[in-house]
Scaffold this motif. Structure first.
Motif, PDB file in Angstrom:
ATOM      1  N   GLY A 156      -5.770  -0.267  12.931  1.00  0.00           N
ATOM      2  CA  GLY A 156      -5.879  -0.424  10.909  1.00  0.00           C
ATOM      3  C   GLY A 156      -4.612   0.506  10.028  1.00  0.00           C
ATOM      4  O   GLY A 156      -4.810   0.698   9.255  1.00  0.00           O
ATOM      5  N   LEU A 157      -3.235   0.343  10.790  1.00  0.00           N
ATOM      6  CA  LEU A 157      -2.575   1.662  10.164  1.00  0.00           C
ATOM      7  C   LEU A 157      -1.743   0.669   9.350  1.00  0.00           C
ATOM      8  O   LEU A 157      -1.231  -0.415   9.718  1.00  0.00           O
ATOM      9  CB  LEU A 157      -1.694   2.046  11.478  1.00  0.00           C
ATOM     10  CG  LEU A 157      -2.450   3.452  11.660  1.00  0.00           C
ATOM     11  CD1 LEU A 157      -1.161   3.415  13.080  1.00  0.00           C
ATOM     12  CD2 LEU A 157      -2.601   4.458  11.105  1.00  0.00           C
ATOM     13  N   THR A 158      -1.583   0.866   8.027  1.00  0.00           N
ATOM     14  CA  THR A 158      -0.120   0.677   7.764  1.00  0.00           C
ATOM     15  C   THR A 158       1.382   0.633   8.598  1.00  0.00           C
ATOM     16  O   THR A 158       0.808   1.763   9.094  1.00  0.00           O
ATOM     17  CB  THR A 158      -0.083   0.242   6.020  1.00  0.00           C
ATOM     18  OG1 THR A 158      -0.250   1.648   5.476  1.00  0.00           O
ATOM     19  CG2 THR A 158      -1.234   0.178   5.789  1.00  0.00           C
ATOM     20  N   ARG A 201      -2.994  11.581   5.630  1.00  0.00           N
ATOM     21  CA  ARG A 201      -4.214  11.879   5.870  1.00  0.00           C
ATOM     22  C   ARG A 201      -4.950  10.500   6.066  1.00  0.00           C
ATOM     23  O   ARG A 201      -6.195  10.378   6.969  1.00  0.00           O
ATOM     24  CB  ARG A 201      -5.041  12.287   4.973  1.00  0.00           C
ATOM     25  CG  ARG A 201      -5.589  12.597   4.419  1.00  0.00           C
ATOM     26  CD  ARG A 201      -6.417  13.704   3.504  1.00  0.00           C
ATOM     27  NE  ARG A 201      -6.274  12.958   2.091  1.00  0.00           N
ATOM     28  CZ  ARG A 201      -6.930  11.907   1.355  1.00  0.00           C
ATOM     29  NH1 ARG A 201      -7.356  10.993   1.808  1.00  0.00           N
ATOM     30  NH2 ARG A 201      -6.292  11.172   0.645  1.00  0.00           N
ATOM     31  N   ARG A 202      -4.729   9.836   5.492  1.00  0.00           N
ATOM     32  CA  ARG A 202      -4.930   8.247   5.696  1.00  0.00           C
ATOM     33  C   ARG A 202      -5.054   7.502   6.769  1.00  0.00           C
ATOM     34  O   ARG A 202      -6.221   6.854   7.467  1.00  0.00           O
ATOM     35  CB  ARG A 202      -4.579   6.819   4.834  1.00  0.00           C
ATOM     36  CG  ARG A 202      -4.953   7.880   3.546  1.00  0.00           C
ATOM     37  CD  ARG A 202      -4.719   6.519   1.866  1.00  0.00           C
ATOM     38  NE  ARG A 202      -4.485   6.851   0.722  1.00  0.00           N
ATOM     39  CZ  ARG A 202      -5.229   6.363  -0.131  1.00  0.00           C
ATOM     40  NH1 ARG A 202      -6.768   5.332   1.007  1.00  0.00           N
ATOM     41  NH2 ARG A 202      -5.502   6.594  -1.502  1.00  0.00           N
ATOM     42  N   ALA A 203      -3.828   7.590   7.768  1.00  0.00           N
ATOM     43  CA  ALA A 203      -3.064   7.653   8.857  1.00  0.00           C
ATOM     44  C   ALA A 203      -4.224   8.359   9.934  1.00  0.00           C
ATOM     45  O   ALA A 203      -4.641   7.491  10.706  1.00  0.00           O
ATOM     46  CB  ALA A 203      -2.033   7.426   9.052  1.00  0.00           C
ATOM     47  N   HIS A 204      -4.071   9.291   9.671  1.00  0.00           N
ATOM     48  CA  HIS A 204      -5.203   9.940  10.433  1.00  0.00           C
ATOM     49  C   HIS A 204      -6.497   9.471  10.617  1.00  0.00           C
ATOM     50  O   HIS A 204      -6.945   9.167  11.760  1.00  0.00           O
ATOM     51  CB  HIS A 204      -5.353  11.171  10.859  1.00  0.00           C
ATOM     52  CG  HIS A 204      -3.918  11.804  10.787  1.00  0.00           C
ATOM     53  ND1 HIS A 204      -3.251  13.361   9.849  1.00  0.00           N
ATOM     54  CD2 HIS A 204      -2.747  11.861  11.712  1.00  0.00           C
ATOM     55  CE1 HIS A 204      -1.881  13.156  10.298  1.00  0.00           C
ATOM     56  NE2 HIS A 204      -1.387  12.599  11.112  1.00  0.00           N
ATOM     57  N   GLY A 205      -6.964   9.129   9.240  1.00  0.00           N
ATOM     58  CA  GLY A 205      -8.552   8.908   9.144  1.00  0.00           C
ATOM     59  C   GLY A 205      -8.088   7.566  10.034  1.00  0.00           C
ATOM     60  O   GLY A 205      -9.643   7.202  11.063  1.00  0.00           O
ATOM     61  N   ASN A 206      -7.505   6.730   9.877  1.00  0.00           N
ATOM     62  CA  ASN A 206      -8.093   5.402  10.844  1.00  0.00           C
ATOM     63  C   ASN A 206      -7.629   4.754  12.174  1.00  0.00           C
ATOM     64  O   ASN A 206      -8.328   4.074  13.095  1.00  0.00           O
ATOM     65  CB  ASN A 206      -6.591   4.254  10.036  1.00  0.00           C
ATOM     66  CG  ASN A 206      -6.776   3.689   8.631  1.00  0.00           C
ATOM     67  OD1 ASN A 206      -8.131   4.001   8.151  1.00  0.00           O
ATOM     68  ND2 ASN A 206      -5.577   3.379   8.001  1.00  0.00           N
ATOM     69  N   LEU A 207      -6.867   6.595  12.159  1.00  0.00           N
ATOM     70  CA  LEU A 207      -7.079   6.286  14.090  1.00  0.00           C
ATOM     71  C   LEU A 207      -8.190   6.521  14.340  1.00  0.00           C
ATOM     72  O   LEU A 207      -8.563   6.608  15.588  1.00  0.00           O
ATOM     73  CB  LEU A 207      -5.811   7.195  13.942  1.00  0.00           C
ATOM     74  CG  LEU A 207      -4.500   7.042  14.495  1.00  0.00           C
ATOM     75  CD1 LEU A 207      -3.251   7.968  14.541  1.00  0.00           C
ATOM     76  CD2 LEU A 207      -3.939   5.710  15.241  1.00  0.00           C
ATOM     77  N   VAL A 208      -8.935   7.997  13.598  1.00  0.00           N
ATOM     78  CA  VAL A 208     -10.166   8.308  14.545  1.00  0.00           C
ATOM     79  C   VAL A 208     -11.474   7.334  14.126  1.00  0.00           C
ATOM     80  O   VAL A 208     -11.927   7.344  15.340  1.00  0.00           O
ATOM     81  CB  VAL A 208     -10.353   9.684  13.058  1.00  0.00           C
ATOM     82  CG1 VAL A 208     -11.764   9.646  13.789  1.00  0.00           C
ATOM     83  CG2 VAL A 208      -9.686  10.638  13.360  1.00  0.00           C
TER      84      VAL A 208
END
Length: 233
Positions: A156-158, A201-208
């Protein structure tokens, strides 16, 4: 054309393993991804996360959606099973396969399933949705998005989120002690400190969400790089 991703929810009792999910309140079920041309074999391997394997097998034995099961691997609280489904489950799987749909991710928890499906185009999505509605299959569409090379990478990462994470790892941002600051990364990417902070922060959230929780339907999944940059500036 890059295809269309559809995120849907369906009640477990209308799909699969409804009894198992209702009996084992803390169990989590995830589909192990496979490649197959067998319409009845799109979901043969299932991961179960539970601390009571005996209760799990009792529940599977009593679950009407399962006609047979075999333990493939057991890792403490995580167990991989090969399941054979009843006609109702196989019917819905055949519906998805009819339009060459692919199950990208599927998670069962509490009383429902959440699936991320890939179709060739919107017409295939429409035909599948109309067929399910006509057959009384309660498929609730949560989100539809285009799947292209530029829309997102794995988890889900851009593209910009993946680039920021890669740069942070390369320059030692996650090292202890830290070898690079947020200002260093922001300068390298030619963005503001705030934009970098929000991107990470968005990237970390998508990874989780995607790696640990395997969620579908989160707003960040459909987010593009341009939308993210506008929001961050």
């Amino acid at each position: 054309m890059g295809g269309t991703i559809v995120e849907v929810s369906i009640a477990a009792k209308e799909f699969a393993l409804g009894h198992t999910l209702a009996t084992l309140e803390t169990v989590t079920i995830e589909v192990e991804q496979t490649i197959t041309t067998d319409r009845d074999g799109l979901m043969p391997f299932i991961w179960f996360t539970t601390d009571d394997s005996h209760a799990l097998e009792r529940a599977l034995t009593d679950d009407d959606s399962v006609t047979d099961f075999h333990l493939i691997a057991d890792f403490e609280t995580d167990s991989l099973y090969q399941l054979k489904w009843n006609d109702q489950v196989n019917h819905l799987i055949r519906v998805l396969a009819e339009e060459n749909g692919a199950v990208l991710a599927a998670t069962g928890q509490d009383d429902s399933w959440h699936l991320r499906l890939l179709f060739a185009d919107h017409d295939a999505v429409r035909r599948t949705s109309e067929y399910c509605e006509g057959q009384g299959i309660p498929l609730e569409i949560k989100n539809i998005q285009e799947f292209t090379r530029d829309s997102q990478t794995r988890f889900g990462l851009t593209k910009s989120q993946q680039r920021a994470l890669q740069l942070a790892a390369i320059h030692g941002y996650y090292s202890v002690p830290r070898e690079a600051t947020a200002d260093d990364l922001a300068e390298e990417l030619n963005i503001s400190h705030q934009a970098l902070s929000e991107r990470l922060r968005r990237a970390h959230g998508n990874l989780v969400d995607h790696v640990f929780l395997n969620r579908v339907g989160t707003p960040e999944v459909a987010e593009t790089d341009s939308n993210e940059d506008v929001a961050s500036e």
